[in-house]
Design an enzyme around this catalytic site. Structure first.
Site, short mmCIF file in Angstrom:
data_model
loop_
_atom_site.label_atom_id
_atom_site.label_comp_id
_atom_site.label_asym_id
_atom_site.label_seq_id
_atom_site.Cartn_x
_atom_site.Cartn_y
_atom_site.Cartn_z
N GLU A 112 -2.46 1.59 6.08
CA GLU A 112 -2.87 2.17 7.49
C GLU A 112 -2.30 3.77 7.68
O GLU A 112 -2.36 3.64 8.47
CB GLU A 112 -1.98 1.60 8.40
CG GLU A 112 -2.25 -0.32 8.51
CD GLU A 112 -4.00 -0.28 8.01
OE1 GLU A 112 -5.12 0.67 8.69
OE2 GLU A 112 -4.25 -1.75 8.24
N PHE B 134 -11.52 -4.81 4.80
CA PHE B 134 -11.86 -3.48 5.64
C PHE B 134 -11.66 -3.02 5.17
O PHE B 134 -10.92 -2.65 3.86
CB PHE B 134 -10.66 -3.32 6.88
CG PHE B 134 -10.72 -2.21 7.32
CD1 PHE B 134 -11.46 -1.70 8.82
CD2 PHE B 134 -9.61 -1.34 7.37
CE1 PHE B 134 -11.20 -0.90 8.96
CE2 PHE B 134 -9.05 -0.11 7.72
CZ PHE B 134 -9.54 0.86 8.64
N ILE C 186 24.05 -3.74 0.25
CA ILE C 186 25.38 -5.38 0.42
C ILE C 186 25.70 -5.95 -0.96
O ILE C 186 25.79 -6.46 -0.83
CB ILE C 186 25.26 -5.70 1.96
CG1 ILE C 186 25.70 -4.80 2.64
CG2 ILE C 186 25.90 -7.00 2.35
CD1 ILE C 186 24.76 -5.00 4.00
N HIS C 187 24.42 -6.15 -0.96
CA HIS C 187 23.72 -7.31 -1.75
C HIS C 187 24.13 -7.29 -3.44
O HIS C 187 25.16 -7.85 -4.66
CB HIS C 187 22.80 -7.76 -2.38
CG HIS C 187 21.71 -9.04 -1.36
ND1 HIS C 187 21.83 -8.50 -0.20
CD2 HIS C 187 21.68 -10.32 -0.96
CE1 HIS C 187 21.10 -9.15 0.72
NE2 HIS C 187 21.60 -10.38 -0.40
N THR D 220 0.00 7.02 5.84
CA THR D 220 1.48 7.79 5.22
C THR D 220 1.95 8.03 6.23
O THR D 220 1.52 8.22 7.55
CB THR D 220 1.51 8.42 4.26
OG1 THR D 220 1.00 9.53 5.01
CG2 THR D 220 0.93 7.89 2.91
N SER D 221 3.48 8.11 6.42
CA SER D 221 4.53 9.19 7.45
C SER D 221 4.18 10.14 7.87
O SER D 221 3.49 11.26 8.70
CB SER D 221 5.71 8.43 6.88
OG SER D 221 5.67 7.47 7.12
C1 LIG Z 1 -1.59 -2.83 -1.40
C2 LIG Z 1 -2.32 -1.43 -0.75
C3 LIG Z 1 -3.37 -1.82 -0.29
C4 LIG Z 1 -4.45 -1.03 0.74
N1 LIG Z 1 -5.29 -2.10 1.75
C5 LIG Z 1 -6.16 -1.06 1.97
C6 LIG Z 1 -7.50 -2.22 2.85
O1 LIG Z 1 -7.17 -2.87 2.74
N2 LIG Z 1 -8.12 -0.80 3.40
C7 LIG Z 1 -8.60 0.63 3.25
O2 LIG Z 1 -9.55 1.44 3.19
N3 LIG Z 1 -7.78 1.16 2.05
C8 LIG Z 1 -6.64 0.32 2.25
N4 LIG Z 1 -5.28 0.72 1.46
C9 LIG Z 1 -5.41 2.33 0.75
C10 LIG Z 1 -4.60 3.19 1.58
O3 LIG Z 1 -4.86 3.16 3.00
C11 LIG Z 1 -4.43 4.66 1.62
O4 LIG Z 1 -3.86 4.64 -0.23
C12 LIG Z 1 -3.71 5.03 2.44
O5 LIG Z 1 -3.96 5.64 3.70
C13 LIG Z 1 -2.93 6.25 1.13
O6 LIG Z 1 -4.61 6.93 0.83
P1 LIG Z 1 -4.02 7.33 -0.85
O7 LIG Z 1 -3.48 6.65 -1.49
O8 LIG Z 1 -4.86 8.32 -1.19
O9 LIG Z 1 -2.29 9.00 -0.83
P2 LIG Z 1 -3.35 10.36 -0.74
O10 LIG Z 1 -4.19 10.57 0.54
O11 LIG Z 1 -4.19 10.58 -2.11
O12 LIG Z 1 -1.96 11.02 -0.23
C14 LIG Z 1 -1.11 11.40 -1.46
C15 LIG Z 1 -0.16 12.11 -0.61
O13 LIG Z 1 -0.24 13.42 -0.10
C16 LIG Z 1 0.09 13.21 1.67
N5 LIG Z 1 -0.48 14.43 2.50
C17 LIG Z 1 -2.23 13.68 2.24
N6 LIG Z 1 -2.87 14.53 3.28
C18 LIG Z 1 -1.87 15.68 3.56
C19 LIG Z 1 -1.87 15.80 4.94
N7 LIG Z 1 -3.47 16.73 5.27
N8 LIG Z 1 -0.62 16.56 4.49
C20 LIG Z 1 0.75 16.07 4.52
N9 LIG Z 1 0.28 15.13 3.62
C21 LIG Z 1 -0.52 14.91 3.33
C22 LIG Z 1 0.42 11.49 1.41
O14 LIG Z 1 1.18 11.59 3.21
C23 LIG Z 1 0.82 11.06 0.64
O15 LIG Z 1 2.01 11.12 0.62
C24 LIG Z 1 -4.53 -0.07 0.64
C25 LIG Z 1 -3.26 0.81 -0.72
C26 LIG Z 1 -2.60 -0.08 -0.51
C27 LIG Z 1 -1.72 0.55 -1.66
#
Ligand SMILES: Cc1cc2nc3c(=O)[nH]c(=O)nc-3n(C[C@H](O)[C@H](O)[C@H](O)COP(=O)(O)OP(=O)(O)OC[C@H]3O[C@@H](n4cnc5c(N)ncnc54)[C@H](O)[C@@H]3O)c2cc1C
Length: 397
Positions: free
Chosen positions: A377, A127, A351-352, A379-380
């Site tokens: 999917e 995806f 705990i560990h 971030t918080s």
């Molecule tokens: C191991 C791994 C596997 C993954 N697999 C997939 C996959 O299969 N397919 C796929 O499509 N993607 C995948 N991802 C991508 C993942 O979905 C993104 O990393 C994630 O959605 C966060 O996007 P970003 O890394 O660009 O962070 P950014 O969008 O750049 O965000 C950076 C920080 O800013 C914060 N932030 C951003 N916008 C806002 C806002 N409007 N208000 C407040 N805070 C904000 C975020 O919460 C975060 O703390 C994967 C990522 C990892 C690490």
């Protein structure tokens, strides 16, 4: 209460499937997880076993060769599998999202073409929304598909973070099509890209450069994907609907969030199990540490968080199974389960004592796995945006 993460009102079939997956997790996943994770080795035998159990086709309708089960059954299986090793649940996660998108939005021809082979695990899905410059902000997608005179599209761009990027043979790929809508969201399209498994040029103009070296989530590969004038027929547009890609992907992500919540529940559940056992074995000041109130309270808090997360995840899955949209419930479940997972793993790690920092102990792996739950999917912060905006609508004055 006997053990954590019990779910009420399951059907006999659901109970039977879960018992089978639990046995598989205990017998085949947990004993292998540490070794494979530390070697960053793909769990080939485990995946073959899951294929035999039918896990790749759990939710695919029977008419296409799957088991036709609900999202709840699927999520509970994922929770079990992640209790054993989160990476294994990652192998089925994006596959499941792609199958779900096909089931919901594919044309009959696309369903016939892909779902039977996806149900057996012969064909595997990835995806792809994220790019080097975007993750949360999906509207910023820059990979572009340009329509040619012969009806084909030519796709050029760079995608990032594809879980199962090398092992997959079907990628649901989001790109810009810019076919005239004034909304950026309506200029995005989902293409179904077929490729060979492996690295290098895996289809004409489709290159998987290599594995991204990650902190955890080892064993399953995460990759980039480079598209260089990849020619693809318009029939490979999901549902033959250009301009609907954002909607397709958000629908996929909604069930994906329940899935990540389930994975976080599984990790937290395992961290609790390890912590509660260790606390009864380790002695300090003449008694098991579980008898020190600070540790006892920690155990109580961990269990309460695991139960809360489990129940929220189950509720979100059940709502989706009624056919309703549930972006708020899925967002809440994903946020709480991933945040609590981090806290429960941290508590078990404490705990560990010093042993938690040793790679010999499972909690060290769970610590690294829990960090990813906060990101995958959405971030918080992103979940809070979805939940908060919806609440303002519901409670508008
Ligand atoms: C191991 C791994 C596997 C993954 N697999 C997939 C996959 O299969 N397919 C796929 O499509 N993607 C995948 N991802 C991508 C993942 O979905 C993104 O990393 C994630 O959605 C966060 O996007 P970003 O890394 O660009 O962070 P950014 O969008 O750049 O965000 C950076 C920080 O800013 C914060 N932030 C951003 N916008 C806002 C806002 N409007 N208000 C407040 N805070 C904000 C975020 O919460 C975060 O703390 C994967 C990522 C990892 C690490």
């Amino acid at each position: 209460m006997a053990t954590l993460c019990q779910t009420e009102n399951l059907t006999d079939i659901q109970i039977q499937i879960l018992e089978t997956v639990k046995k598989f997790t205990d017998d085949r996943i947990i004993p292998e997880a540490q070794k494979l994770e530390h070697a960053d080795e793909y769990p080939t035998e485990i995946i073959e076993g899951l294929k035999e159990l039918g896990v790749f086709g759990l939710m695919i309708p029977e008419e296409y060769g799957g088991l036709g089960e609900s999202l709840l059954t699927y999520a509970l299986c994922v929770e079990e599998i992640a209790r054993g090793w989160m990476s294994v649940s990652g192998v089925i996660n994006t596959h499941f999202i792609v199958a779900y998108m096909l089931m919901q939005h594919g044309t009959e021809e696309q369903k016939q073409k892909y779902l039977p082979r996806m149900a057996t695990g012969e064909m595997r899905g990835a995806f792809s929304m994220s790019e080097p410059g975007l993750g949360s902000d999906v509207s910023a997608v820059s990979t572009k598909a340009v329509r040619q005179d012969d009806g084909y599209y030519s796709i050029t761009g760079q995608k990032m973070w594809l879980t199962n990027g090398a092992t997959s043979t079907l990628v649901a790929l989001l790109c810009k099509t810019d076919e005239g809508s004034d909304s950026v969201y309506k200029n995005l399209t989902t293409f179904l890209i077929e490729k060979k498994p492996g690295f290098g040029e895996t289809a004409q103009g489709v290159t998987v450069p290599g594995k991204i070296d990650k902190m955890g989530y080892k064993g399953v590969e995460t990759t980039e994907l480079i598209l260089d004038e990849h020619r693809v027929s318009a029939y490979q547009i999901l549902g033959n609907e250009p301009g609907k890609g954002f909607f397709h992907m958000m629908d996929g992500v909604e069930v994906g969030r329940v899935n990540v919540a389930a994975r976080a529940c599984g990790i937290a559940w395992r961290a609790f199990e390890l912590g509660v056992l260790y606390a009864q074995q380790r002695q300090t000041f003449g008694k098991p540490i579980a008898e020190h109130q600070a540790i006892l309270f920690r155990i109580a808090e961990m269990a309460s968080k695991v139960e809360t997360a489990h129940n929220m995840m189950v509720r979100a899955a059940r709502l989706k199974d009624t056919g309703r949209r549930m972006d708020v419930e899925a967002g809440m479940a994903k946020m709480i389960a991933s945040e609590y997972c981090s806290e429960v793993v941290e508590a078990s790690f404490r705990i560990h004592g010093g042993y938690g920092y040793s790679k010999e102990y499972e909690i060290e792996r769970l610590y690294r796995e829990s960090a990813f739950m906060l990101i995958g999917e959405g971030t918080s912060d992103i979940q809070k945006m979805i939940i908060g905006r919806s609440l303002l609508k519901d409670y508008a004055i």
